[in-house]
Design a protein around this motif. Structure first.
Motif, short mmCIF file in Angstrom:
data_model
loop_
_atom_site.label_atom_id
_atom_site.label_comp_id
_atom_site.label_asym_id
_atom_site.label_seq_id
_atom_site.Cartn_x
_atom_site.Cartn_y
_atom_site.Cartn_z
N ALA A 247 0.83 -1.21 0.00
CA ALA A 247 0.00 0.00 0.00
C ALA A 247 0.86 1.26 0.00
O ALA A 247 0.61 2.21 -0.76
CB ALA A 247 -0.93 -0.01 1.21
N LEU A 248 1.87 1.28 0.84
CA LEU A 248 2.75 2.45 0.92
C LEU A 248 3.47 2.67 -0.40
O LEU A 248 3.59 3.81 -0.88
CB LEU A 248 3.75 2.27 2.06
N GLU A 249 3.96 1.60 -0.99
CA GLU A 249 4.69 1.72 -2.26
C GLU A 249 3.79 2.19 -3.40
O GLU A 249 4.27 2.74 -4.39
CB GLU A 249 5.34 0.39 -2.61
N ASN A 250 2.48 1.96 -3.26
CA ASN A 250 1.53 2.35 -4.31
C ASN A 250 0.86 3.69 -4.02
O ASN A 250 -0.16 4.02 -4.63
CB ASN A 250 0.47 1.27 -4.49
N GLY A 251 1.43 4.47 -3.09
CA GLY A 251 0.99 5.84 -2.90
C GLY A 251 -0.13 6.04 -1.91
O GLY A 251 -0.77 7.09 -1.90
N VAL A 252 -0.37 5.05 -1.04
CA VAL A 252 -1.38 5.19 0.00
C VAL A 252 -0.69 5.65 1.28
O VAL A 252 0.35 5.11 1.66
CB VAL A 252 -2.11 3.85 0.25
#
Length: 447
Positions: A247-252
């Motif tokens: 999630a963090l790597e995908n901009g969340v």
């Protein structure tokens, strides 16, 4: 993706006695869904022509769960659990005439990746086994490879010291030509200490017929099988850690990643913000730019761009939030559509409803949707204003720009632009409040 037709057999017949549970092992939940749901999702990624689940212990429960997760999957029963080879044999009548490749998966092995399965499906060998380099090979079966491919699988107890030094281990997952499987499955014997029919013996049988066997490898964590509650807990922790990183790597934005819990199919767009202690059940999608504040529980819902939810809100299956919707604290929404700009500030239940755009729902509003037998719908028009503590007794319709007075019980439709008051007339008795309290206190002193 394999060019030939593809079928997947999922073995899910075991009791899982080490789980210490009456529930079939494959129905214990991981990332919000039963373990078998992970295997079914993996199979689905291959777009197979057929999916067959071999059930045994608790077969009725396994069949019910499978039907909900993958309605097109077919169930076959393994009356006696006599080994993996015996389990696959039960599925063969359903593959009569099938000409393609068969992949055998396990209902308690949840993490095999799509790329790994695609490699199995597209491999050119007659029989392919999924192997992994184990950090601690322990008592895994070893894969013995030569220039001619996979020569044999050696169980730990049958291996000599040289073979036990091999780090390449057998996962149990296998892919092979359907015709070859049909030919060899009946040749398996149970001439072993356990008296069971082992699928791994197909390698030797195939080699004896001059067919090529080979190995596809994957990371060890993909082959993790679940046998105990401790392993289930460890698998959950591993899944959640990977989901948070993804999630963090995908901009969340995750305000406190360690406290956010994802489900297998949670989908969140970039620039969404997720507060601490948010729990996602199955079936949640969140569009870019939405925000979920702390301590919310979401399941089976969709949140559009610009919407905010929480804190302390619960969205249940069928909740559909349009753009710029605001759902505040201690609000529960179930099977309800909220159009653009709706505001539901706090302390409210909306069930089986459609709320028009820019309507305002006051605190304490309840849609009384259940009569004890049937569910009924509430329709609220655009720009309506629902006063605090309104009870909407469904089925009922509130027109556009209509208003309800606070504390009203609404049992009839309200036309567009009207004001509806559905409360008892207030009666005031001067001085009676003081006298009543004095009498009650005197009564308490006497007792």
């Amino acid at each position: 993706m394999a060019e030939k037709p593809l079928a997947v057999i999922i073995l899910a017949a075991g009791q899982g006695s080490r789980m210490q549970s009456e529930l079939p092992k494959v129905l214990h939940r991981l990332a919000g869904v039963p373990l078998i749901g992970h295997a079914l999702a993996a199979a689905r990624s291959l777009e197979p022509d057929d999916v067959i689940v071999v059930a045994g212990h608790g077969a009725a429960k396994v069949e019910k769960a499978t039907a909900k997760l993958e309605p097109d999957a077919r169930i076959v029963l393994q009356q006696e659990q006599l080994g993996t080879g015996h389990a696959v044999r039960q599925a063969m009548p359903l593959l009569e005439g099938f000409d393609g490749k068969v992949i055998v998966l396990y209902g308690d092995t949840p993490f095999i990746g799509e790329d790994t399965l695609a490699a199995l499906a597209s491999h050119g060998a007659d029989l392919v086994v999924l192997g992994f380099e184990a950090e601690d090979p322990g008592r895994y079966g070893r894969l013995v490879i030569t220039d001619a491919g996979l020569e044999r699988i050696v169980e730990y107890k049958d291996a000599d010291e040289a073979t036990r030094m091999i780090a390449l281990c057998n996962s149990g997952v296998m892919a092979l030509d359907a015709g070859l499987l049909r030919n060899l499955i009946g040749k398996l014997t149970n001439d072993n200490a356990a008296g069971e029919y082992y699928l791994t013996d197909l390698v030797a049988l195939a080699r004896a017929e001059g067919r090529r066997a080979d190995v596809v490898t994957c990371d060890e964590e993909e082959t993790l099988g679940i046998n105990t509650r401790a392993e289930l807990a460890a698998a959950e922790a591993g899944f959640q850690a990977r989901a948070r990183v993804s999630a963090l790597e995908n901009g969340v934005t995750l305000t406190d990643p360690a406290t956010v819990w994802f489900s297998l199919d949670t989908a969140i767009g970039r620039d969404a913000v997720i507060g601490q202690n948010v729990v996602f059940g199955p079936g949640v999608t969140i569009e870019s730019g939405a925000e979920v504040l702390p301590f919310c529980h979401l399941e089976g819902c969709h949140i559009s761009s610009g919407a905010t939810v929480g804190p302390f809100a619960r969205l249940r299956p069928g909740a559909e939030l349009g753009s710029e919707v605001h759902v505040g604290n201690f609000v529960e929404i179930k099977n309800a559509v909220l159009d653009e700009g709706v505001k539901v500030g706090h302390l409210t239940y909306l069930g089986d409803s459609h709320i028009g755009e820019h309507a305002n729902i006051g605190a304490g509003t309840i849609t009384c949707n259940y009569d004890g037998v049937m569910k009924h719908r509430t329709e609220i028009g655009a720009n309506a204003f629902i006063g605090s503590d309104t009870m909407l007794v469904a089925p009922v319709r509130v027109g556009e720009r209509a208003v309800t007075g606070s504390g009203s019980v609404i049992t009839e439709d309200i036309e567009e632009g009207a004001l509806a008051l559905g409360r008892a007339r207030q009666v005031t008795k001067p001085g009676l409040g003081i006298r009543l309290m004095q009498a009650l206190r005197a009564q308490k002193e006497k007792s």
